[in-house]
Motif scaffolding. Sequence first.
Motif, PDB file in Angstrom:
ATOM      1  N   ASP A  90     -11.711 -13.419  14.610  1.00  0.00           N
ATOM      2  CA  ASP A  90     -11.114 -14.696  15.002  1.00  0.00           C
ATOM      3  C   ASP A  90     -10.291 -15.333  13.878  1.00  0.00           C
ATOM      4  O   ASP A  90     -10.458 -16.505  13.562  1.00  0.00           O
ATOM      5  CB  ASP A  90     -12.206 -15.638  15.522  1.00  0.00           C
ATOM      6  CG  ASP A  90     -12.850 -15.089  16.781  1.00  0.00           C
ATOM      7  OD1 ASP A  90     -12.257 -15.267  17.865  1.00  0.00           O
ATOM      8  OD2 ASP A  90     -13.918 -14.452  16.684  1.00  0.00           O
ATOM      9  N   HIS A  99      -7.016 -15.609  14.181  1.00  0.00           N
ATOM     10  CA  HIS A  99      -6.002 -16.366  14.923  1.00  0.00           C
ATOM     11  C   HIS A  99      -4.722 -16.575  14.089  1.00  0.00           C
ATOM     12  O   HIS A  99      -4.146 -17.652  14.076  1.00  0.00           O
ATOM     13  CB  HIS A  99      -6.559 -17.708  15.395  1.00  0.00           C
ATOM     14  CG  HIS A  99      -7.651 -17.586  16.398  1.00  0.00           C
ATOM     15  ND1 HIS A  99      -7.410 -17.324  17.729  1.00  0.00           N
ATOM     16  CD2 HIS A  99      -9.009 -17.659  16.261  1.00  0.00           C
ATOM     17  CE1 HIS A  99      -8.567 -17.267  18.371  1.00  0.00           C
ATOM     18  NE2 HIS A  99      -9.549 -17.452  17.511  1.00  0.00           N
ATOM     19  N   ASP A 115      -9.051 -11.335  18.224  1.00  0.00           N
ATOM     20  CA  ASP A 115      -8.302 -12.577  18.021  1.00  0.00           C
ATOM     21  C   ASP A 115      -7.676 -12.559  16.621  1.00  0.00           C
ATOM     22  O   ASP A 115      -7.895 -13.439  15.799  1.00  0.00           O
ATOM     23  CB  ASP A 115      -9.160 -13.825  18.261  1.00  0.00           C
ATOM     24  CG  ASP A 115      -9.311 -14.131  19.748  1.00  0.00           C
ATOM     25  OD1 ASP A 115      -8.672 -13.450  20.573  1.00  0.00           O
ATOM     26  OD2 ASP A 115     -10.059 -15.066  20.083  1.00  0.00           O
ATOM     27  N   HIS A 119     -17.158 -17.743  17.548  1.00  0.00           N
ATOM     28  CA  HIS A 119     -16.911 -18.464  16.297  1.00  0.00           C
ATOM     29  C   HIS A 119     -18.214 -18.842  15.597  1.00  0.00           C
ATOM     30  O   HIS A 119     -18.213 -19.655  14.683  1.00  0.00           O
ATOM     31  CB  HIS A 119     -16.048 -19.708  16.514  1.00  0.00           C
ATOM     32  CG  HIS A 119     -14.635 -19.398  16.891  1.00  0.00           C
ATOM     33  ND1 HIS A 119     -13.590 -20.230  16.602  1.00  0.00           N
ATOM     34  CD2 HIS A 119     -14.079 -18.339  17.532  1.00  0.00           C
ATOM     35  CE1 HIS A 119     -12.459 -19.727  17.042  1.00  0.00           C
ATOM     36  NE2 HIS A 119     -12.749 -18.561  17.618  1.00  0.00           N
ATOM     37  N   TYR A 165     -16.148 -17.033  12.350  1.00  0.00           N
ATOM     38  CA  TYR A 165     -14.690 -16.985  12.475  1.00  0.00           C
ATOM     39  C   TYR A 165     -14.024 -17.303  11.147  1.00  0.00           C
ATOM     40  O   TYR A 165     -14.523 -18.084  10.348  1.00  0.00           O
ATOM     41  CB  TYR A 165     -14.202 -17.905  13.591  1.00  0.00           C
ATOM     42  CG  TYR A 165     -14.096 -19.372  13.240  1.00  0.00           C
ATOM     43  CD1 TYR A 165     -12.846 -19.961  13.050  1.00  0.00           C
ATOM     44  CD2 TYR A 165     -15.218 -20.160  13.108  1.00  0.00           C
ATOM     45  CE1 TYR A 165     -12.739 -21.305  12.744  1.00  0.00           C
ATOM     46  CE2 TYR A 165     -15.128 -21.502  12.815  1.00  0.00           C
ATOM     47  CZ  TYR A 165     -13.887 -22.080  12.629  1.00  0.00           C
ATOM     48  OH  TYR A 165     -13.785 -23.399  12.325  1.00  0.00           O
TER      49      TYR A 165
END
Length: 153
Positions: A8, A10, A32, A107, A124
């Motif tokens: 994660d 992102h 992600d 997360h 995360y």
Amino acid sequence: MKIGIISDTHGFLDPKIPELLAGVERILHAGDVGPLSLLLELETIAPVTAVLGNTDTWLGLKLTELAEIGGRKFLVHHIVNPHALAVDLKELIARAKPDVVVFGHTHKPSCQTIGGVLFFNPGYAGKQRFALERSVAILHGDGKRIRPEFLKL
């Protein structure tokens, strides 16, 4: 065996990550990711195995990866509920017999052994969201044991 575990991101690679993951033999990214360039940056630390997250549909990654590292099998998949596995994932785990299932999405860091399989979420690593603590992890393997180490960002 020393494996870096991340999820994660992102699209954000925290500047602390290269130092925190220095010396790992492989990095497993549980989805992600963000742009492909982030994986290329991680590759400067160690070889990377990464999977699609629910926000990565345009990346050329698989939904699930199997990796053998240090004589152990790792299954990497983004969305996993260890207590209520999706049927296809449950069947894959039964066939592949991994030692560790690495996942992300929630997360939230998690480490639990169920049915002899370690289910591991590093938390995360992306930009601060949801007032949750950010983290990556290292899995250390020595003989028959795998020891997790969560690293705060």
